[in-house]
Design an enzyme around this catalytic site. Structure first.
Site, mmCIF file in Angstrom:
data_model
loop_
_atom_site.group_PDB
_atom_site.id
_atom_site.type_symbol
_atom_site.label_atom_id
_atom_site.label_comp_id
_atom_site.label_asym_id
_atom_site.label_seq_id
_atom_site.Cartn_x
_atom_site.Cartn_y
_atom_site.Cartn_z
ATOM 1 N N GLN A 264 0.845 -1.191 0.000
ATOM 2 C CA GLN A 264 0.000 0.000 0.000
ATOM 3 C C GLN A 264 0.883 1.246 0.000
ATOM 4 O O GLN A 264 1.951 1.248 -0.611
ATOM 5 C CB GLN A 264 -0.932 -0.058 1.213
ATOM 6 C CG GLN A 264 -1.922 -1.206 1.177
ATOM 7 C CD GLN A 264 -3.100 -0.961 0.240
ATOM 8 O OE1 GLN A 264 -3.475 0.176 -0.037
ATOM 9 N NE2 GLN A 264 -3.697 -2.043 -0.253
ATOM 10 N N THR B 237 3.338 4.283 1.379
ATOM 11 C CA THR B 237 4.362 4.589 2.366
ATOM 12 C C THR B 237 4.967 5.941 2.032
ATOM 13 O O THR B 237 4.631 6.560 1.018
ATOM 14 C CB THR B 237 5.439 3.496 2.439
ATOM 15 O OG1 THR B 237 6.232 3.689 3.622
ATOM 16 C CG2 THR B 237 6.351 3.514 1.225
ATOM 17 N N CYS C 154 1.333 1.715 5.093
ATOM 18 C CA CYS C 154 1.240 0.346 4.598
ATOM 19 C C CYS C 154 -0.196 -0.193 4.665
ATOM 20 O O CYS C 154 -0.420 -1.403 4.672
ATOM 21 C CB CYS C 154 2.201 -0.578 5.347
ATOM 22 S SG CYS C 154 3.912 -0.003 5.300
ATOM 23 N N LEU D 46 8.675 -2.483 3.473
ATOM 24 C CA LEU D 46 9.210 -3.363 2.440
ATOM 25 C C LEU D 46 8.182 -3.540 1.335
ATOM 26 O O LEU D 46 7.023 -3.864 1.603
ATOM 27 C CB LEU D 46 9.541 -4.723 3.067
ATOM 28 C CG LEU D 46 10.095 -5.830 2.181
ATOM 29 C CD1 LEU D 46 11.418 -5.409 1.554
ATOM 30 C CD2 LEU D 46 10.297 -7.095 2.994
ATOM 31 N N HIS E 283 8.623 8.269 1.738
ATOM 32 C CA HIS E 283 10.076 8.355 1.648
ATOM 33 C C HIS E 283 10.490 9.802 1.850
ATOM 34 O O HIS E 283 9.814 10.722 1.354
ATOM 35 C CB HIS E 283 10.587 7.898 0.282
ATOM 36 C CG HIS E 283 10.243 6.482 -0.056
ATOM 37 N ND1 HIS E 283 10.472 5.432 0.803
ATOM 38 C CD2 HIS E 283 9.685 5.940 -1.166
ATOM 39 C CE1 HIS E 283 10.070 4.307 0.227
ATOM 40 N NE2 HIS E 283 9.587 4.584 -0.963
#
Length: 247
Positions: free
Chosen positions: A88, A90, A183, A153, A92
């Site tokens: 799903q 996330t 997520c 991940l 950064h």
């Protein structure tokens, strides 16, 4: 979500059999690196070297190919990029180590589940060196510390080769995670190595992460001969506008 024990697939090979080349890209916008990963995966053959790309991204939310828009709550001025990895949404941003293992799974003799497991174990090992108790959660890939997520991940495998990878929160502004359901889990808390008492500089953790991933995958880490990918590798001319969604 309950913690799960270390599975057999996280036990590394006895000896490293091949090299892989490590590229530290520094800070980069997300999309050119993503397109470069696609390009390398599409161009590689059975003799192409495995690679590990390390990068800090400019602030961005990435939404997996099956991602639900309701998990993006209030992105504000941070762009949302729809990508071709699993999982799903996330975040950064600066202060996070993003590591992209571009590996030929057939050549390594492992499957996708084993790859996930070995990546998770590498992060657990890095955290353990600083006395931080990283753990898995059943049904929710990534690594957690006392219930808070510290490593996300998301992977894609095409023609037996992996791209995308892991996002490891080292010392970053965690506020943007409050703008999403991380997520896809409503109310999931996140944390960072710094919050857990570890170092504040991502550069300090990079060598340990490279060593741990190399050990888990049975690969010898080598600095890429040219020092970093070329400009064409980062922003390949003629990169496709849409992702190839074939597994």
């Amino acid at each position: 979500m309950d913690a799960v024990s270390t599975p057999d697939c996280a036990r590394p090979p006895a000896t490293a059999q091949r090299d892989w080349f490590v590229h530290d890209l520094g800070r980069q916008a997300y999309e050119p690196v993503w397109r470069a990963m696609q390009d390398y995966t599409d161009r590689r053959d059975g003799d192409s070297p495995d690679q590990l790309w390390l990068v800090e991204h400019d602030p961005v939310f990435t939404q997996g190919q099956a991602g639900k828009p309701e998990h993006v709550l209030a992105p504000g001025d941070i762009p949302v990029v729809q990508v071709d990895r699993g999982g799903q949404v996330t975040y950064h941003g600066p202060g996070q180590i993003v590591a992209y293992p571009l590996v030929d799974l057939r050549r390594l003799g492992i499957g996708v589940k084993q790859l996930v497991c070995r990546i998770e174990q590498a992060v657990i090992d890095v955290l353990a060196a600083y006395g931080i108790p990283g753990e898995r959660r059943d049904g929710a890939p990534g690594i957690y510390v006392r219930g808070r997520k510290i490593m996300a991940l998301g992977l894609r495998v095409r023609r037996g080769c992996s791209f995308h990878g892991l996002a490891f929160n080292v010392a970053m502004d965690l506020e943007p995670f409050a703008r999403i359901n991380p997520c896809g889990f409503r109310g999931l808390e996140v944390t960072s190595v710094l919050e857990c008492g570890g170092p504040a500089n991502p550069a300090e953790l990079k060598p340990a992460l490279v060593a741990a991933l190399s050990r888990q995958l049975g690969l010898n880490a080598r600095t890429a001969p040219e020092g970093a990918p070329t400009e064409a590798d980062i922003a390949p001319e003629g990169a496709p506008a849409e992702a190839d969604h074939r597994a």
